[in-house]
Design a protein around this motif. Structure first.
Motif, PDB file in Angstrom:
ATOM      1  N   ALA A  39      25.540 -39.182  -3.704  1.00  0.00           N
ATOM      2  CA  ALA A  39      24.901 -38.514  -2.568  1.00  0.00           C
ATOM      3  C   ALA A  39      24.818 -37.008  -2.804  1.00  0.00           C
ATOM      4  CB  ALA A  39      25.682 -38.812  -1.284  1.00  0.00           C
ATOM      5  N   ASN A  40      25.865 -36.424  -3.397  1.00  0.00           N
ATOM      6  CA  ASN A  40      25.807 -34.999  -3.731  1.00  0.00           C
ATOM      7  C   ASN A  40      24.722 -34.701  -4.747  1.00  0.00           C
ATOM      8  OD1 ASN A  40      27.645 -33.446  -2.207  1.00  0.00           O
ATOM      9  ND2 ASN A  40      29.341 -34.436  -3.247  1.00  0.00           N
ATOM     10  N   LEU A  41      24.596 -35.558  -5.759  1.00  0.00           N
ATOM     11  CA  LEU A  41      23.562 -35.336  -6.778  1.00  0.00           C
ATOM     12  C   LEU A  41      22.160 -35.445  -6.202  1.00  0.00           C
ATOM     13  CD1 LEU A  41      25.050 -37.202  -9.873  1.00  0.00           C
ATOM     14  CD2 LEU A  41      24.699 -34.750  -9.603  1.00  0.00           C
ATOM     15  N   LEU A  42      21.990 -36.258  -5.171  1.00  0.00           N
ATOM     16  CA  LEU A  42      20.667 -36.423  -4.573  1.00  0.00           C
ATOM     17  C   LEU A  42      20.378 -35.382  -3.493  1.00  0.00           C
ATOM     18  CD1 LEU A  42      20.540 -40.315  -4.205  1.00  0.00           C
ATOM     19  CD2 LEU A  42      19.437 -38.913  -5.955  1.00  0.00           C
ATOM     20  N   VAL A  43      21.381 -35.048  -2.697  1.00  0.00           N
ATOM     21  CA  VAL A  43      21.155 -34.194  -1.527  1.00  0.00           C
ATOM     22  C   VAL A  43      21.273 -32.709  -1.849  1.00  0.00           C
ATOM     23  CG1 VAL A  43      22.114 -33.597   0.745  1.00  0.00           C
ATOM     24  CG2 VAL A  43      21.827 -35.975   0.111  1.00  0.00           C
ATOM     25  N   LEU A  44      22.318 -32.323  -2.590  1.00  0.00           N
ATOM     26  CA  LEU A  44      22.569 -30.898  -2.813  1.00  0.00           C
ATOM     27  C   LEU A  44      21.427 -30.157  -3.510  1.00  0.00           C
ATOM     28  CD1 LEU A  44      26.370 -30.538  -3.620  1.00  0.00           C
ATOM     29  CD2 LEU A  44      25.128 -29.781  -1.612  1.00  0.00           C
ATOM     30  N   PRO A  45      20.803 -30.714  -4.563  1.00  0.00           N
ATOM     31  CA  PRO A  45      19.691 -29.958  -5.173  1.00  0.00           C
ATOM     32  C   PRO A  45      18.528 -29.718  -4.212  1.00  0.00           C
ATOM     33  CG  PRO A  45      20.460 -31.656  -6.669  1.00  0.00           C
ATOM     34  CD  PRO A  45      21.142 -31.893  -5.364  1.00  0.00           C
ATOM     35  N   VAL A  46      18.213 -30.714  -3.362  1.00  0.00           N
ATOM     36  CA  VAL A  46      17.113 -30.534  -2.409  1.00  0.00           C
ATOM     37  C   VAL A  46      17.465 -29.463  -1.388  1.00  0.00           C
ATOM     38  CG1 VAL A  46      15.752 -31.694  -0.627  1.00  0.00           C
ATOM     39  CG2 VAL A  46      16.338 -32.908  -2.724  1.00  0.00           C
ATOM     40  N   ILE A  47      18.681 -29.547  -0.831  1.00  0.00           N
ATOM     41  CA  ILE A  47      19.109 -28.546   0.151  1.00  0.00           C
ATOM     42  C   ILE A  47      19.155 -27.164  -0.485  1.00  0.00           C
ATOM     43  CG2 ILE A  47      21.026 -27.811   1.622  1.00  0.00           C
ATOM     44  CD1 ILE A  47      21.676 -30.746   2.052  1.00  0.00           C
ATOM     45  N   CYS A  48      19.697 -27.083  -1.693  1.00  0.00           N
ATOM     46  CA  CYS A  48      19.796 -25.793  -2.382  1.00  0.00           C
ATOM     47  C   CYS A  48      18.417 -25.209  -2.665  1.00  0.00           C
ATOM     48  CB  CYS A  48      20.595 -25.966  -3.670  1.00  0.00           C
ATOM     49  SG  CYS A  48      20.931 -24.421  -4.527  1.00  0.00           S
ATOM     50  N   LEU A  49      17.449 -26.048  -3.039  1.00  0.00           N
ATOM     51  CA  LEU A  49      16.098 -25.566  -3.322  1.00  0.00           C
ATOM     52  C   LEU A  49      15.432 -25.009  -2.077  1.00  0.00           C
ATOM     53  CD1 LEU A  49      13.855 -25.314  -5.451  1.00  0.00           C
ATOM     54  CD2 LEU A  49      13.062 -27.573  -4.731  1.00  0.00           C
ATOM     55  N   VAL A  50      15.508 -25.760  -0.972  1.00  0.00           N
ATOM     56  CA  VAL A  50      14.912 -25.291   0.286  1.00  0.00           C
ATOM     57  C   VAL A  50      15.619 -24.019   0.757  1.00  0.00           C
ATOM     58  CG1 VAL A  50      14.598 -25.858   2.732  1.00  0.00           C
ATOM     59  CG2 VAL A  50      14.123 -27.569   0.977  1.00  0.00           C
ATOM     60  N   TYR A  51      16.945 -24.047   0.697  1.00  0.00           N
ATOM     61  CA  TYR A  51      17.744 -22.897   1.122  1.00  0.00           C
ATOM     62  C   TYR A  51      17.410 -21.662   0.288  1.00  0.00           C
ATOM     63  CZ  TYR A  51      21.942 -20.108   1.933  1.00  0.00           C
ATOM     64  OH  TYR A  51      22.804 -19.093   2.224  1.00  0.00           O
ATOM     65  N   ALA A  52      17.414 -21.849  -1.041  1.00  0.00           N
ATOM     66  CA  ALA A  52      17.191 -20.704  -1.929  1.00  0.00           C
ATOM     67  C   ALA A  52      15.799 -20.113  -1.728  1.00  0.00           C
ATOM     68  CB  ALA A  52      17.388 -21.124  -3.383  1.00  0.00           C
ATOM     69  N   THR A  53      14.810 -20.960  -1.483  1.00  0.00           N
ATOM     70  CA  THR A  53      13.445 -20.458  -1.295  1.00  0.00           C
ATOM     71  C   THR A  53      13.337 -19.599  -0.039  1.00  0.00           C
ATOM     72  OG1 THR A  53      12.601 -22.439  -2.386  1.00  0.00           O
ATOM     73  CG2 THR A  53      11.042 -21.163  -1.103  1.00  0.00           C
ATOM     74  N   ILE A  54      13.856 -20.108   1.071  1.00  0.00           N
ATOM     75  CA  ILE A  54      13.709 -19.388   2.339  1.00  0.00           C
ATOM     76  C   ILE A  54      14.644 -18.181   2.396  1.00  0.00           C
ATOM     77  CG2 ILE A  54      13.933 -19.601   4.847  1.00  0.00           C
ATOM     78  CD1 ILE A  54      13.075 -22.528   4.515  1.00  0.00           C
ATOM     79  N   ILE A  55      15.888 -18.362   1.965  1.00  0.00           N
ATOM     80  CA  ILE A  55      16.832 -17.239   1.979  1.00  0.00           C
ATOM     81  C   ILE A  55      16.368 -16.131   1.036  1.00  0.00           C
ATOM     82  CG2 ILE A  55      19.175 -16.576   1.287  1.00  0.00           C
ATOM     83  CD1 ILE A  55      19.238 -17.774   3.966  1.00  0.00           C
ATOM     84  N   ALA A  56      15.799 -16.510  -0.116  1.00  0.00           N
ATOM     85  CA  ALA A  56      15.300 -15.502  -1.051  1.00  0.00           C
ATOM     86  C   ALA A  56      14.204 -14.659  -0.405  1.00  0.00           C
ATOM     87  CB  ALA A  56      14.801 -16.159  -2.332  1.00  0.00           C
ATOM     88  N   ASP A  57      13.333 -15.298   0.389  1.00  0.00           N
ATOM     89  CA  ASP A  57      12.308 -14.524   1.098  1.00  0.00           C
ATOM     90  C   ASP A  57      12.946 -13.574   2.117  1.00  0.00           C
ATOM     91  OD1 ASP A  57      10.095 -15.365  -0.227  1.00  0.00           O
ATOM     92  OD2 ASP A  57       9.515 -16.893   1.238  1.00  0.00           O
ATOM     93  N   GLY A  58      13.968 -14.062   2.812  1.00  0.00           N
ATOM     94  CA  GLY A  58      14.659 -13.196   3.765  1.00  0.00           C
ATOM     95  C   GLY A  58      15.337 -12.023   3.081  1.00  0.00           C
ATOM     96  N   ILE A  59      15.932 -12.278   1.920  1.00  0.00           N
ATOM     97  CA  ILE A  59      16.577 -11.193   1.174  1.00  0.00           C
ATOM     98  C   ILE A  59      15.541 -10.181   0.702  1.00  0.00           C
ATOM     99  CG2 ILE A  59      17.818 -10.679  -0.963  1.00  0.00           C
ATOM    100  CD1 ILE A  59      19.356 -13.309  -0.540  1.00  0.00           C
ATOM    101  N   ARG A  60      14.373 -10.661   0.258  1.00  0.00           N
ATOM    102  CA  ARG A  60      13.306  -9.742  -0.186  1.00  0.00           C
ATOM    103  C   ARG A  60      12.804  -8.874   0.963  1.00  0.00           C
ATOM    104  NH1 ARG A  60      11.220 -14.670  -2.530  1.00  0.00           N
ATOM    105  NH2 ARG A  60      12.018 -14.830  -4.652  1.00  0.00           N
TER     106      ARG A  60
END
Length: 197
Positions: A39-60
């Motif tokens: 479940a970690n291998l399936l869920v964490l990359p998707v959550i991390c990708l969505v998180y990193a994309t949106i948070i990166a925009d907020g940081i910019r």
């Protein structure tokens, strides 16, 4: 002969009072471990990708210094990334957002571990209340700042392409995001402390 008396040491303290024995550790079954890691291998990359994309925009948006491209960093070999598609657009905001994702997930795990009574901070709140309140305040500030960065990142996305989105979408999505990360932290905390129950 003395070895026979040592088995009573964990039960009776040096003060002579009876102390309960430490809880027995139950091992996880192979199925429980398999389900958790898959479940970690399936869920964490998707959550991390969505998180990193949106948070990166907020940081910019909030800190333009993090818009610096990775190939411009003064690191030997970093300039080679300019010649590869995708890597030439990667910036410091992506790196910071991924690191922030792991920090926030770890922080939620620690919060739920402490709330379940298995952490060292909650048990020491009577002896050192200043440390307890300082750590609680720091954790709260980090979580609130993270939610704010997510909010601004999502707001910048909606202003660029979602002009017809209702006003409540960004706050609702930020609330869902915070609850989702809290649930992820609770799940990991529950898995790591279930043998203590």
């Amino acid at each position: 002969m003395f070895d026979a008396f040592r088995q009573f040491d964990p039960v009776y303290s040096s003060t002579g009072r009876h102390e309960p024995p430490p809880p027995l550790r139950r091992r996880k079954t192979l199925k429980q471990r398999f389900v958790f890691y898959v479940a970690n291998l399936l869920v964490l990359p998707v959550i991390c990708l969505v998180y990193a994309t949106i948070i990166a925009d907020g940081i910019r948006v909030l800190m333009p210094i993090f818009q610096k491209r990775l190939y411009q960093l003064p690191i030997p070999g970093a300039g080679l990334a300019r010649h590869y598609d995708g890597w030439d657009r990667a910036d410091l905001a992506i790196i910071v957002s991924v690191l922030l994702f792991f920090v926030i997930t770890w922080l939620w795990c620690r919060i739920f571990t402490e709330l379940q009574g298995h952490g060292p901070i909650w048990s020491q709140r009577q002896r050192s209340p200043i440390l307890f309140y300082l750590l609680t305040f720091t954790a709260g500030v980090i979580i609130i700042v993270d939610a704010g960065i997510f909010y601004f990142g999502l707001a910048s996305q909606t202003s660029q392409g979602w002009s017809d989105a209702p006003e409540f979408v960004v706050p609702a999505a930020t609330l869902i995001y915070c609850c989702g990360l809290a649930l992820l932290g609770w799940w990991h905390s529950d898995y790591s402390t279930s043998h203590l129950v």
